[in-house]
Design a protein around this motif. Structure first.
Motif, short mmCIF file in Angstrom:
data_model
loop_
_atom_site.label_atom_id
_atom_site.label_comp_id
_atom_site.label_asym_id
_atom_site.label_seq_id
_atom_site.Cartn_x
_atom_site.Cartn_y
_atom_site.Cartn_z
N VAL A 22 45.72 -14.80 57.60
CA VAL A 22 44.98 -16.03 57.32
C VAL A 22 45.88 -17.25 57.51
O VAL A 22 47.11 -17.14 57.50
N ILE A 23 45.23 -18.40 57.71
CA ILE A 23 45.91 -19.70 57.73
C ILE A 23 45.35 -20.50 56.57
O ILE A 23 44.13 -20.54 56.37
N VAL A 24 46.22 -21.13 55.81
CA VAL A 24 45.78 -21.97 54.70
C VAL A 24 45.20 -23.26 55.28
O VAL A 24 45.87 -23.97 56.02
N VAL A 25 43.94 -23.55 54.94
CA VAL A 25 43.27 -24.77 55.39
C VAL A 25 43.41 -25.85 54.33
O VAL A 25 43.72 -27.00 54.63
N ARG A 26 43.19 -25.47 53.08
CA ARG A 26 43.32 -26.41 51.97
C ARG A 26 43.99 -25.69 50.81
O ARG A 26 43.63 -24.56 50.47
N ALA A 27 44.99 -26.34 50.22
CA ALA A 27 45.71 -25.76 49.09
C ALA A 27 45.52 -26.65 47.87
O ALA A 27 45.38 -27.86 48.01
N PRO A 28 45.50 -26.06 46.68
CA PRO A 28 45.34 -26.87 45.48
C PRO A 28 46.53 -27.80 45.28
O PRO A 28 47.66 -27.45 45.60
N ALA A 29 46.25 -29.01 44.76
CA ALA A 29 47.31 -30.00 44.53
C ALA A 29 48.25 -29.54 43.42
O ALA A 29 49.46 -29.77 43.49
N ALA A 30 47.70 -28.92 42.41
CA ALA A 30 48.51 -28.46 41.28
C ALA A 30 48.48 -26.94 41.21
O ALA A 30 47.50 -26.31 41.56
N GLY A 31 49.57 -26.38 40.75
CA GLY A 31 49.64 -24.93 40.61
C GLY A 31 49.99 -24.24 41.92
O GLY A 31 50.06 -24.86 42.98
N ASN A 32 50.22 -22.96 41.82
CA ASN A 32 50.56 -22.16 42.98
C ASN A 32 49.92 -20.79 42.83
O ASN A 32 50.53 -19.85 42.36
N PRO A 33 48.65 -20.66 43.24
CA PRO A 33 47.94 -19.39 43.06
C PRO A 33 48.51 -18.29 43.95
O PRO A 33 49.15 -18.56 44.96
N VAL A 34 48.26 -17.07 43.53
CA VAL A 34 48.69 -15.90 44.30
C VAL A 34 47.50 -15.40 45.12
O VAL A 34 46.46 -15.05 44.56
N ILE A 35 47.65 -15.40 46.44
CA ILE A 35 46.61 -14.87 47.32
C ILE A 35 46.99 -13.42 47.61
O ILE A 35 48.11 -13.12 48.01
N ALA A 36 46.01 -12.54 47.40
CA ALA A 36 46.23 -11.12 47.65
C ALA A 36 45.18 -10.60 48.61
O ALA A 36 44.11 -11.19 48.76
#
Length: 104
Positions: A22-36
């Protein structure tokens, strides 16, 4: 447990259990979620190493966008795979298409 990968638009991730990329299109401004994918955290994709395979029973579909529950994270699938995408343990869903305005 490993530290989450910093997410930024344009970042490429690959599954460690199947051919999903995958390519990240939009990332959250705060926090750093784990994509699995398939229950295992995704890893940074090696540049130029596209997984060229045809998956007939794919769960994650090429060309489709997936979002987390609050739609602050969006990824674009660039290689299909049999693993299901999740964000912080919650399944990601297909992004709904935007309705076009009616033409009069």
């Amino acid at each position: 447990m490993t530290a989450p990968i910093p997410l930024r638009p344009g970042g490429q991730l690959a599954s460690s259990v199947c051919t999903t990329r995958v390519i990240v299109v939009r990332a959250p401004a705060a926090g750093n979620p784990v994509i699995a994918c398939g229950g295992s955290p995704m890893v940074p994709a090696a540049p130029g190493q596209a997984a060229a395979s045809t998956v007939t029973d794919a769960v994650t579909l090429i060309g489709k966008r997936y979002v987390d529950a609050d739609q602050s994270l969006e990824v674009l699938c660039t290689s299909s795979g049999v693993g299901e995408l999740s964000c912080d343990g919650v399944a990601m869903t297909l992004k709904a298409a935007n309705a076009l305005p009616a033409s009069d």
